[in-house]
Design a protein around this motif. Structure first.
Motif, PDB file in Angstrom:
ATOM      1  N   PHE A  10     -14.911 -29.851   6.513  1.00 46.03           N
ATOM      2  CA  PHE A  10     -16.266 -29.311   6.640  1.00 46.03           C
ATOM      3  C   PHE A  10     -16.590 -29.047   8.108  1.00 46.03           C
ATOM      4  CE2 PHE A  10     -15.916 -32.232   3.156  1.00 46.03           C
ATOM      5  CZ  PHE A  10     -16.633 -31.673   2.115  1.00 46.03           C
ATOM      6  N   TYR A  11     -17.285 -27.931   8.346  1.00 43.94           N
ATOM      7  CA  TYR A  11     -17.993 -27.743   9.621  1.00 43.94           C
ATOM      8  C   TYR A  11     -19.470 -27.859   9.284  1.00 43.94           C
ATOM      9  CZ  TYR A  11     -13.958 -25.985  12.272  1.00 43.94           C
ATOM     10  OH  TYR A  11     -12.761 -25.862  12.935  1.00 43.94           O
ATOM     11  N   GLY A  12     -20.100 -28.932   9.676  1.00 42.08           N
ATOM     12  CA  GLY A  12     -21.492 -29.150   9.280  1.00 42.08           C
ATOM     13  C   GLY A  12     -21.593 -29.121   7.765  1.00 42.08           C
ATOM     14  N   HIS A  15     -18.334 -26.004   3.672  1.00 42.14           N
ATOM     15  CA  HIS A  15     -17.156 -26.618   3.063  1.00 42.14           C
ATOM     16  C   HIS A  15     -15.999 -25.625   3.205  1.00 42.14           C
ATOM     17  CE1 HIS A  15     -15.623 -29.091  -0.612  1.00 42.14           C
ATOM     18  NE2 HIS A  15     -14.722 -28.966   0.328  1.00 42.14           N
ATOM     19  N   ILE A  16     -15.057 -25.909   4.125  1.00 43.46           N
ATOM     20  CA  ILE A  16     -14.042 -24.915   4.493  1.00 43.46           C
ATOM     21  C   ILE A  16     -12.738 -25.097   3.719  1.00 43.46           C
ATOM     22  CG2 ILE A  16     -12.756 -23.874   6.404  1.00 43.46           C
ATOM     23  CD1 ILE A  16     -15.743 -23.571   6.811  1.00 43.46           C
ATOM     24  N   LEU A  17     -12.217 -26.322   3.638  1.00 49.39           N
ATOM     25  CA  LEU A  17     -10.941 -26.557   2.940  1.00 49.39           C
ATOM     26  C   LEU A  17     -11.182 -27.347   1.656  1.00 49.39           C
ATOM     27  CD1 LEU A  17      -8.534 -27.617   5.857  1.00 49.39           C
ATOM     28  CD2 LEU A  17      -8.912 -25.330   4.911  1.00 49.39           C
ATOM     29  N   GLY A  34      -1.961 -16.919   5.855  1.00 44.84           N
ATOM     30  CA  GLY A  34      -3.249 -16.566   5.267  1.00 44.84           C
ATOM     31  C   GLY A  34      -3.999 -15.657   6.208  1.00 44.84           C
ATOM     32  N   ARG A  35      -4.928 -14.902   5.624  1.00 44.17           N
ATOM     33  CA  ARG A  35      -5.723 -13.974   6.412  1.00 44.17           C
ATOM     34  C   ARG A  35      -6.565 -14.696   7.459  1.00 44.17           C
ATOM     35  NH1 ARG A  35      -7.216 -11.547   1.288  1.00 44.17           N
ATOM     36  NH2 ARG A  35      -6.148  -9.558   1.109  1.00 44.17           N
ATOM     37  N   ASN A  36      -7.110 -13.922   8.360  1.00 43.83           N
ATOM     38  CA  ASN A  36      -8.118 -14.417   9.286  1.00 43.83           C
ATOM     39  C   ASN A  36      -9.231 -15.097   8.505  1.00 43.83           C
ATOM     40  OD1 ASN A  36      -8.180 -14.375  12.024  1.00 43.83           O
ATOM     41  ND2 ASN A  36      -8.432 -12.142  12.140  1.00 43.83           N
ATOM     42  N   GLY A  37      -9.566 -16.309   8.898  1.00 42.63           N
ATOM     43  CA  GLY A  37     -10.666 -17.002   8.235  1.00 42.63           C
ATOM     44  C   GLY A  37     -10.257 -17.796   7.003  1.00 42.63           C
ATOM     45  N   ALA A  38      -8.965 -17.788   6.666  1.00 43.87           N
ATOM     46  CA  ALA A  38      -8.493 -18.505   5.466  1.00 43.87           C
ATOM     47  C   ALA A  38      -8.618 -20.014   5.623  1.00 43.87           C
ATOM     48  CB  ALA A  38      -7.049 -18.126   5.162  1.00 43.87           C
ATOM     49  N   GLY A  39      -8.556 -20.492   6.870  1.00 38.03           N
ATOM     50  CA  GLY A  39      -8.685 -21.938   7.098  1.00 38.03           C
ATOM     51  C   GLY A  39      -7.463 -22.566   7.757  1.00 38.03           C
ATOM     52  N   LYS A  40      -6.574 -21.740   8.293  1.00 32.01           N
ATOM     53  CA  LYS A  40      -5.334 -22.258   8.887  1.00 32.01           C
ATOM     54  C   LYS A  40      -5.613 -23.166  10.090  1.00 32.01           C
ATOM     55  CE  LYS A  40      -3.801 -18.030   9.699  1.00 32.01           C
ATOM     56  NZ  LYS A  40      -4.998 -17.301   9.206  1.00 32.01           N
ATOM     57  N   SER A  41      -6.410 -22.664  11.034  1.00 32.43           N
ATOM     58  CA  SER A  41      -6.713 -23.468  12.226  1.00 32.43           C
ATOM     59  C   SER A  41      -7.499 -24.716  11.837  1.00 32.43           C
ATOM     60  CB  SER A  41      -7.527 -22.657  13.239  1.00 32.43           C
ATOM     61  OG  SER A  41      -6.804 -21.521  13.649  1.00 32.43           O
ATOM     62  N   THR A  42      -8.406 -24.560  10.899  1.00 33.21           N
ATOM     63  CA  THR A  42      -9.192 -25.715  10.441  1.00 33.21           C
ATOM     64  C   THR A  42      -8.270 -26.796   9.886  1.00 33.21           C
ATOM     65  OG1 THR A  42     -11.038 -24.252   9.904  1.00 33.21           O
ATOM     66  CG2 THR A  42     -11.058 -26.436   8.874  1.00 33.21           C
ATOM     67  N   PHE A  43      -7.252 -26.384   9.147  1.00 27.22           N
ATOM     68  CA  PHE A  43      -6.305 -27.357   8.588  1.00 27.22           C
ATOM     69  C   PHE A  43      -5.617 -28.139   9.704  1.00 27.22           C
ATOM     70  CE2 PHE A  43      -2.014 -28.497   7.156  1.00 27.22           C
ATOM     71  CZ  PHE A  43      -2.341 -29.353   6.119  1.00 27.22           C
TER      72      PHE A  43
HETATM   73  N1  LIG Z   1     -16.476 -24.281  14.768  1.00 23.61           N
HETATM   74  C1  LIG Z   1     -16.773 -23.752  13.575  1.00 23.61           C
HETATM   75  N2  LIG Z   1     -18.017 -23.921  13.040  1.00 23.61           N
HETATM   76  C2  LIG Z   1     -18.319 -23.398  11.824  1.00 23.61           C
HETATM   77  N3  LIG Z   1     -17.457 -22.683  11.063  1.00 23.61           N
HETATM   78  C3  LIG Z   1     -16.214 -22.479  11.542  1.00 23.61           C
HETATM   79  C4  LIG Z   1     -15.811 -22.996  12.832  1.00 23.61           C
HETATM   80  N4  LIG Z   1     -14.521 -22.625  13.037  1.00 23.61           N
HETATM   81  C5  LIG Z   1     -14.144 -21.922  11.955  1.00 23.61           C
HETATM   82  N5  LIG Z   1     -15.171 -21.817  11.054  1.00 23.61           N
HETATM   83  C6  LIG Z   1     -15.110 -21.138   9.744  1.00 23.61           C
HETATM   84  O1  LIG Z   1     -14.098 -21.755   8.963  1.00 23.61           O
HETATM   85  C7  LIG Z   1     -13.399 -20.782   8.188  1.00 23.61           C
HETATM   86  C8  LIG Z   1     -11.916 -20.926   8.484  1.00 23.61           C
HETATM   87  O2  LIG Z   1     -11.668 -20.568   9.832  1.00 23.61           O
HETATM   88  P1  LIG Z   1     -10.272 -20.809  10.531  1.00 23.61           P
HETATM   89  O3  LIG Z   1      -9.760 -22.141  10.143  1.00 23.61           O
HETATM   90  O4  LIG Z   1     -10.437 -20.519  11.965  1.00 23.61           O
HETATM   91  O5  LIG Z   1      -9.376 -19.678   9.817  1.00 23.61           O
HETATM   92  P2  LIG Z   1      -7.962 -19.084  10.273  1.00 23.61           P
HETATM   93  O6  LIG Z   1      -7.400 -19.968  11.307  1.00 23.61           O
HETATM   94  O7  LIG Z   1      -7.157 -19.058   9.005  1.00 23.61           O
HETATM   95  O8  LIG Z   1      -8.228 -17.695  10.763  1.00 23.61           O
HETATM   96  C9  LIG Z   1     -13.984 -19.425   8.557  1.00 23.61           C
HETATM   97  O9  LIG Z   1     -14.910 -19.088   7.566  1.00 23.61           O
HETATM   98  C10 LIG Z   1     -14.670 -19.695   9.886  1.00 23.61           C
HETATM   99  O10 LIG Z   1     -15.782 -18.847  10.026  1.00 23.61           O
END
Ligand SMILES: Nc1ncnc2c1ncn2[C@@H]1O[C@H](COP(=O)(O)OP(=O)(O)O)[C@@H](O)[C@H]1O
Ligand SMILES: [Mg+2]
Length: 234
Positions: A10-12, A15-17, A34-43
């Protein structure tokens, strides 16, 4: 070696993953696509407890990590090379690499600079240069050097090939494979570049809107041409 079960992030309030399961054996390399925004960096950040709030289980060599602070996870053997590389502009390359040694487990010897240069030859001529003097490709090599210097068990690379010229991407792929093969370091590599991911990993996970939609070998992936259209094409 690394076992991730039912991981949510979660970011705040966002619910991302959703219920991510991922297994990584010692010395194995998996691609996370995965596409941009899929959640890779978040993982990757959730594994390291570096930003998003995670819930679920993460275990390394059978010991739970999910409740540990970032520096403890680093000491236990997770290293992240972030998308934006974060090279310190006013430190030399040697000093930048040295910074990665703080993550080393107590009493565990870091690689020497010579050992790093044997694995990442592009770093050799750069050791005295300042961070701000590096090209994008040079920054990526130095960021990887800083990531591996503590001999992590799992090296996480966030879109390492992004924005780099094809000749540098080839060198980067060679360097990653050298580290895999000679050091047996396990890796999670996020990518949007399919060819690069294929060349540097044993199998793959496909992420879409925070969920794993495919997990398998590259041969299994090639049997499902619909996956590229549904989850990777722009
Ligand atoms: N710091 C953040 N605060 C709120 N939402 C975020 C933040 N970073 C990423 N997100 C959201 O989390 C989702 C996944 O992002 P991210 O993990 O960066 O995807 P990827 O790396 O696959 O491109 C997106 O919808 C993005 O907008
Ligand atoms: Mg990303």
């Amino acid at each position: 070696m690394l076992e991730v079960s039912h991981l949510d992030a979660f970011y705040g309030q966002s619910h991302i993953l959703h219920a991510i399961d991922l297994r990584l054996a010692a010395g194995e390399s998996v691609a996370l696509l995965g596409r941009n925004g899929a959640g890779k960096s978040t993982f990757l950040k959730t594994l390291l407890n570096a930003g998003p709030r995670g819930s679920g289980q993460i275990a390394l060599d059978g010991r739970p990590l999910s409740t540990e602070a970032t520096h403890v996870r680093a000491r236990r053997g997770l290293a992240l090379v972030p998308e934006d590389r974060r090279i310190f502009p006013k430190l030399t390359v040697a000093q930048n690499i040295e910074m990665g040694c703080h993550a080393a487990a107590d009493g565990k010897a870091c690689y020497s600079l010579d050992e790093i240069i044997a694995l990442l030859p592009m770093v050799g001529p750069l050791v005295d240069r300042l961070g701000y003097q590096l090209s994008g490709g040079q920054q990526q090599m130095v960021a990887i050097a800083r990531g591996i210097v503590s001999r992590p068990k799992v090296l996480m690379l966030d879109e390492p090939a992004e924005g780099l010229a094809p000749v540098i991407v080839d060198e980067l792929g060679d360097a990653i494979n050298r580290i895999r093969r000679s050091e047996g370091m396990a890796m999670i590599i996020t990518e949007q570049n399919l060819d690069f991911a294929r060349e540097t990993s044993d199998r793959l996970y496909l992420l879409d809107v925070g969920e794993v939609v495919f997990c398998g070998s590259w041969a299994d992936f090639d049997d499902r041409p619909d996956l590229v259209d549904r989850y990777l094409a722009l």
